[in-house]
Scaffold this motif. Structure first.
Motif, PDB file in Angstrom:
ATOM      1  N   ASN A  49      44.057  35.159  36.004  1.00 36.16           N
ATOM      2  CA  ASN A  49      42.964  34.251  35.673  1.00 36.16           C
ATOM      3  C   ASN A  49      43.336  32.803  35.952  1.00 36.16           C
ATOM      4  O   ASN A  49      42.498  32.014  36.385  1.00 36.16           O
ATOM      5  CB  ASN A  49      42.583  34.411  34.193  1.00 36.16           C
ATOM      6  N   ARG A  52      43.093  32.386  39.607  1.00 35.33           N
ATOM      7  CA  ARG A  52      41.684  32.423  40.003  1.00 35.33           C
ATOM      8  C   ARG A  52      41.064  31.045  39.832  1.00 35.33           C
ATOM      9  O   ARG A  52      40.390  30.533  40.724  1.00 35.33           O
ATOM     10  CB  ARG A  52      40.922  33.427  39.145  1.00 35.33           C
ATOM     11  N   TYR A 137      43.059  41.700  40.677  1.00 39.05           N
ATOM     12  CA  TYR A 137      41.834  41.058  40.184  1.00 39.05           C
ATOM     13  C   TYR A 137      41.660  39.695  40.839  1.00 39.05           C
ATOM     14  O   TYR A 137      40.528  39.279  41.156  1.00 39.05           O
ATOM     15  CB  TYR A 137      41.933  40.929  38.662  1.00 39.05           C
ATOM     16  N   LEU A 138      42.772  38.973  41.052  1.00 37.39           N
ATOM     17  CA  LEU A 138      42.715  37.660  41.686  1.00 37.39           C
ATOM     18  C   LEU A 138      42.072  37.730  43.059  1.00 37.39           C
ATOM     19  O   LEU A 138      41.244  36.887  43.411  1.00 37.39           O
ATOM     20  CB  LEU A 138      44.129  37.080  41.799  1.00 37.39           C
ATOM     21  N   PHE A 140      39.899  39.906  44.352  1.00 33.74           N
ATOM     22  CA  PHE A 140      38.461  40.171  44.336  1.00 33.74           C
ATOM     23  C   PHE A 140      37.669  39.033  43.690  1.00 33.74           C
ATOM     24  O   PHE A 140      36.599  38.658  44.173  1.00 33.74           O
ATOM     25  CB  PHE A 140      38.187  41.490  43.602  1.00 33.74           C
ATOM     26  N   ILE A 141      38.189  38.460  42.613  1.00 37.60           N
ATOM     27  CA  ILE A 141      37.436  37.416  41.929  1.00 37.60           C
ATOM     28  C   ILE A 141      37.438  36.121  42.733  1.00 37.60           C
ATOM     29  O   ILE A 141      36.511  35.304  42.632  1.00 37.60           O
ATOM     30  CB  ILE A 141      37.989  37.181  40.502  1.00 37.60           C
ATOM     31  N   SER A 142      38.454  35.906  43.568  1.00 38.83           N
ATOM     32  CA  SER A 142      38.476  34.717  44.425  1.00 38.83           C
ATOM     33  C   SER A 142      37.413  34.825  45.507  1.00 38.83           C
ATOM     34  O   SER A 142      36.723  33.842  45.826  1.00 38.83           O
ATOM     35  CB  SER A 142      39.858  34.542  45.048  1.00 38.83           C
ATOM     36  N   THR A 144      34.771  36.538  45.133  1.00 33.59           N
ATOM     37  CA  THR A 144      33.542  36.384  44.355  1.00 33.59           C
ATOM     38  C   THR A 144      33.210  34.906  44.156  1.00 33.59           C
ATOM     39  O   THR A 144      32.042  34.509  44.211  1.00 33.59           O
ATOM     40  CB  THR A 144      33.698  37.074  42.987  1.00 33.59           C
ATOM     41  N   LEU A 167      32.541  41.729  34.068  1.00 33.76           N
ATOM     42  CA  LEU A 167      33.916  41.810  33.567  1.00 33.76           C
ATOM     43  C   LEU A 167      33.930  42.355  32.150  1.00 33.76           C
ATOM     44  O   LEU A 167      34.693  43.288  31.831  1.00 33.76           O
ATOM     45  CB  LEU A 167      34.569  40.424  33.609  1.00 33.76           C
ATOM     46  N   GLY A 197      37.374  43.241  38.625  1.00 36.27           N
ATOM     47  CA  GLY A 197      37.346  42.397  39.819  1.00 36.27           C
ATOM     48  C   GLY A 197      36.552  43.033  40.945  1.00 36.27           C
ATOM     49  O   GLY A 197      35.777  42.359  41.636  1.00 36.27           O
ATOM     50  N   GLN A 200      32.729  42.886  40.066  1.00 35.79           N
ATOM     51  CA  GLN A 200      32.146  41.550  40.260  1.00 35.79           C
ATOM     52  C   GLN A 200      31.983  41.223  41.739  1.00 35.79           C
ATOM     53  O   GLN A 200      30.984  40.616  42.148  1.00 35.79           O
ATOM     54  CB  GLN A 200      33.031  40.508  39.579  1.00 35.79           C
ATOM     55  N   PHE A 201      32.973  41.611  42.541  1.00 37.53           N
ATOM     56  CA  PHE A 201      32.877  41.368  43.985  1.00 37.53           C
ATOM     57  C   PHE A 201      31.674  42.095  44.585  1.00 37.53           C
ATOM     58  O   PHE A 201      30.927  41.519  45.386  1.00 37.53           O
ATOM     59  CB  PHE A 201      34.168  41.822  44.664  1.00 37.53           C
TER      60      PHE A 201
END
Length: 513
Positions: A49, A52, A137-138, A140-142, A144, A167, A197, A200-201
């Motif tokens: 996080n 991110r 997770y980093l 995919f969320i990046s 996103t 999430l 992640g 959300q992506f």
């Protein structure tokens, strides 16, 4: 869509996410408590996080959105899409390298990130394992965050604001269905983070497709646009993620005291609610709005937007900060004190919440002032002030930890936030990027008066409601909800009576584009 209305859309959606987040955290507190498994998981969760916020959201909120908006306004949709595709290729390649290196060197990274864990080999091993599982997770969320930047630039704020809902739903499902079948609840939650992640992506990918922005994967190239994105983004990586940097410093120091990581985490979750609903919502909406106005040479409109962002954010943030400082024990007790979460944990987490709450207006002011620099493609000034803030946080946290333990860490974070806000605000005003208008100058002191009076009402209300906080779960939640509702009603009346707010003015701000 107007600035205030757009912020209300983002803030309202974020509120739904945070409510789900509280439900999630109550469930997490019940299954993890504040022991070694909890400390290991919270480090694993905070680590990706942190990156991110620093690597993705900070960089793209400060650099990508103004440049994408510039292409969209000046060169058309096709050029803007090509710019986004090049940015996607560059970001993806950097994230893949970073993820692979992190997986390899994770034991050493955790030793630096949480040095106190080295005294407990079992906790250290769990933290390494959990973080390796959660770290993708980093990635995919990046991606996103990039997609959300595109949608925000074209005025579609809901999909990006709704992503955190995915999430929370994913982690709640992990607690309900994965925790019972695995021996270690922290392991189940770590898998839930990685799955979140991906979810959300996919949500943002579908939202971009509906908006007509299907991005093709290109070969990474350092075009002039990408060089400019990197040049602007590198300072934004630090300045945009300054709060996460400061929280990370706190985590490193807190690992030296058993339970401190968890107490700070639960307190952080509470004050993050008004910060996200108000500060982050205002910042997300203000950056593309300022970028658009400045591209159109509408300097007066930019000043109006900056003033309204300040006024509305403080109208909502100051009473929230006062409330968190007045009734922190009741909030922590009702939300978390059950299962493995003991009364002593409530006492410690509520102290951390009180100290964090003192810095809440400063955290929001940072979100309000930073877009004034980013929209003008100035990311170096916030970077310099971020560096000063980090230095203040490190010195203050280490010094105060010696005297006040974990509470000193929270105090260091709060002091650093106010230093950063003061530097950003005074510099923006000195350069003419922020000129306080008569309405702001008149109403800010009145907001303080109304908030202080509301705080007195909450104090006495909490004394009468205290026996109900000791009752069943439903009784305690109902008592806290009634207390908060009473505080909101009192503040609304006091704000109207003192002139801190005008319904007619708010309505005009809501409608004005």
């Amino acid at each position: 869509m107007s600035l205030v209305r757009s912020a209300a859309t983002v803030g309202g959606t974020t509120m739904v996410s945070r409510v789900l987040g509280f439900i999630r955290d109550m469930m997490v507190a019940a299954v993890l408590g504040t022991g070694p498994v909890a400390d290991a998981f919270f480090v694993a969760f905070r680590f990706p996080n942190m990156f991110r916020s620093i690597f993705a959201e900070g960089a793209f909120n400060s650099a990508f959105v103004p440049l994408f908006s510039k292409h969209l306004e000046g060169d058309g949709e096709a050029a803007a899409r090509r710019f986004a595709e090049d940015a996607l290729a560059l970001l993806l390649s950097a994230l893949l390298v970073m993820t692979i290196l992190a997986m390899i060197f994770m034991p050493w990274i955790i030793s630096g990130f949480a040095p106190g864990f080295s005294d407990d080999p079992g906790k250290q091993e769990m933290a390494v394992k959990f973080t390796r599982i959660a770290f993708p997770y980093l990635l995919f969320i990046s991606l996103t965050a990039l997609q959300a930047g595109i949608l925000n630039s074209v005025g579609r704020f809901f999909p990006g604001a709704a992503a955190p809902v995915m999430l929370n739903i994913t982690l709640i499902l992990a607690i309900l269905f994965l925790v019972p079948v695995l021996d270690n609840p922290g392991l189940a939650l770590s898998w839930g983070v990685m799955a979140a992640g991906i979810v959300q992506f996919l949500w943002l990918t579908i939202s971009c497709w509906r908006a007509g922005y299907v991005l093709r994967l290109r070969r990474p190239r350092l075009t002039p646009d990408m060089r400019k994105l990197v040049r602007l983004g590198v300072p934004g990586i630090i300045s945009g993620g300054i709060m996460q940097i400061n929280l990370t410093v706190g985590t490193i120091i807190a690992s030296l005291q058993a339970g401190a990581v968890s107490w700070l985490y639960y307190a952080d979750r509470i004050y993050q609610l008004p910060l996200a609903v108000i500060g982050i919502a205002i910042g997300v909406v203000l950056l593309p709005d300022l970028s658009r106005r400045l591209r159109a040479d509408d300097e007066a409109g930019a000043h109006w937007a900056q003033n309204r962002a300040l006024e509305v954010s403080m109208l909502l943030t100051v009473p929230a900060a006062v409330a968190l400082m007045v009734i922190p024990h009741a909030i922590i007790q009702v939300l978390f004190e059950r299962g493995a979460f003991q009364p002593s944990d409530t006492q410690n987490a509520s102290l951390a919440l009180l100290v964090y709450a003192a810095g809440l207006p400063a955290f929001v002011l940072n979100k309000v002032f930073s877009p004034g620099f980013f929209a003008r493609e100035d990311t170096m000034t916030p970077l310099r002030y971020a560096a000063i803030s980090v230095a203040v946080n490190i010195v203050a946290s280490i010094t105060l930890f010696q005297f006040y333990a974990f509470a000193g860490i929270a105090a260091g974070t709060t002091i650093a936030a106010w230093v950063n806000a003061a530097l950003l605000g005074t510099t923006l005003a000195r350069r003419g990027g922020f000129v306080p208008d008569t309405q702001v100058v008149k109403r800010l002191p009145l907001i303080l008066v109304a908030s202080a009076a509301m705080g007195a009402c909450l104090w006495y209300g909490a004394l009468y409601a205290a026996p109900w906080f000791e009752g069943t779960f439903l009784e305690s939640v109902a008592a806290l909800a009634a207390l908060i509702a009473g505080g909101l009603i009192a503040y609304a009346g006091l704000a109207q009576a003192t002139g801190a707010v005008s319904v007619a003015t708010l309505r005009r701000s809501f409608m004005r584009k």
